[in-house]
Scaffold this active site. Structure first.
Site, PDB file in Angstrom:
ATOM      1  N   SER A 156       0.828  -1.195   0.000  1.00  0.00           N
ATOM      2  CA  SER A 156       0.000   0.000   0.000  1.00  0.00           C
ATOM      3  C   SER A 156       0.872   1.257   0.000  1.00  0.00           C
ATOM      4  O   SER A 156       1.778   1.376  -0.817  1.00  0.00           O
ATOM      5  CB  SER A 156      -0.947  -0.048   1.205  1.00  0.00           C
ATOM      6  OG  SER A 156      -2.013   0.855   1.051  1.00  0.00           O
ATOM      7  N   ASP A 168      -5.749  -3.822  -2.281  1.00  0.00           N
ATOM      8  CA  ASP A 168      -4.650  -3.412  -1.408  1.00  0.00           C
ATOM      9  C   ASP A 168      -3.852  -4.603  -0.877  1.00  0.00           C
ATOM     10  O   ASP A 168      -4.412  -5.547  -0.318  1.00  0.00           O
ATOM     11  CB  ASP A 168      -5.230  -2.615  -0.235  1.00  0.00           C
ATOM     12  CG  ASP A 168      -4.178  -1.869   0.551  1.00  0.00           C
ATOM     13  OD1 ASP A 168      -3.333  -2.538   1.185  1.00  0.00           O
ATOM     14  OD2 ASP A 168      -4.203  -0.624   0.539  1.00  0.00           O
TER      15      ASP A 168
END
Length: 259
Positions: free
Chosen positions: A42, A168
């Protein structure tokens, strides 16, 4: 000893990791010379790619972090709406920031954590670490997928790369660790990471999830909120300075602090 660096996913708390890296640049030259690979999930992947490709200009990351936070605070409708797509801004910054040969420099150096979404029989997630990038476009797609939280800042749909769906990377491995060498883990959340805040906790409770250890306390809960809803510039400065200070303590502990 060979070192690797791994940066956890942490949203807008990424300014902490920026402080850590800028401390390394100023006081950790001997340490950086021994760092082989970089990993991130991320927002942590954005720090890692900046280290891999633009270390001499890494100071730009601080300004970008402030701009991103300020842009989110100014949105009247809020971040959980399709009219407020943060990922478009992230993509624009990446295309402006990364050099033309970023994909070549990053190949074999940068390991980006993504969560692959499979819909066979029933939906499930598995972690993918990508380290080979055929083009800058592909590199940017991987970075965006690693940062993509469905429902946050734009769309509820996963991102598609080469016919596969990704979200993610923090959902499956928020803090990648390499099987060889020593991986130095960096997190703005207190826990058993090499570089992280140290909180006093009366209960001493800890939670381990997606390959990361978290101390269960109010400060970490507050940090979790700040990862999604940014504080003001003064607050960001304090987070940055804490990252710098924690990096100083790490370097001194390892005997690698350069004056």
């Amino acid at each position: 000893m060979t070192y690797h660096l791994s940066f956890c996913g942490c949203g807008l708390m990424v300014i902490y990791q920026v402080g850590v890296v800028e401390c390394f640049i100023t006081h950790g030259g001997r340490f950086l010379s021994r760092v082989d690979k970089l990993a991130g999930a991320s927002a942590g992947a954005l720090v890692a790619v900046a280290m891999a490709t633009k270390l001499k200009e890494f100071h730009i990351m601080k300004d970008l972090s402030y701009k991103m936070a300020a842009g989110i605070r100014q949105r009247e409708i809020g971040i959980f709406t399709q009219k407020s797509n943060i990922m478009l801004s992230v993509e624009q910054h990446l295309r402006e920031f990364l050099p033309e040969d970023a994909h070549q420099v990053a190949t074999g150096k940068l390991f980006t954590s993504l969560s692959e979404l499979s819909r066979h029989n029933k939906p499930r997630l598995k972690n993918i670490l990508i380290s080979e990038y055929e083009s800058n476009d592909f590199l940017i797609q991987c970075l965006l997928a690693s940062c993509h939280i469905p429902g946050y800042a734009g769309t509820t749909k996963p991102l598609h790369i080469r016919g596969k769906s990704y979200i993610d990377g923090g959902f499956t491995d928020n803090l990648p660790v390499f099987p060889t060498g020593r991986t130095i883990t960096v997190s703005p959340f207190s826990g058993h990471q090499d570089i992280s805040p140290t909180d006093r906790s009366v209960l001493g409770l800890r939670v381990r999830t997606v390959n990361q250890d978290f101390q269960f306390n109010l400060r970490n809960l507050h940090r979790g909120v700040r990862a999604l809803v940014p504080t003001n510039k003064t607050g960001l400065e304090r987070i940055y300075e804490q990252g710098w200070g924690d990096a100083v303590r790490f370097l001194k502990k390892e005997g690698l602090f350069d004056q």
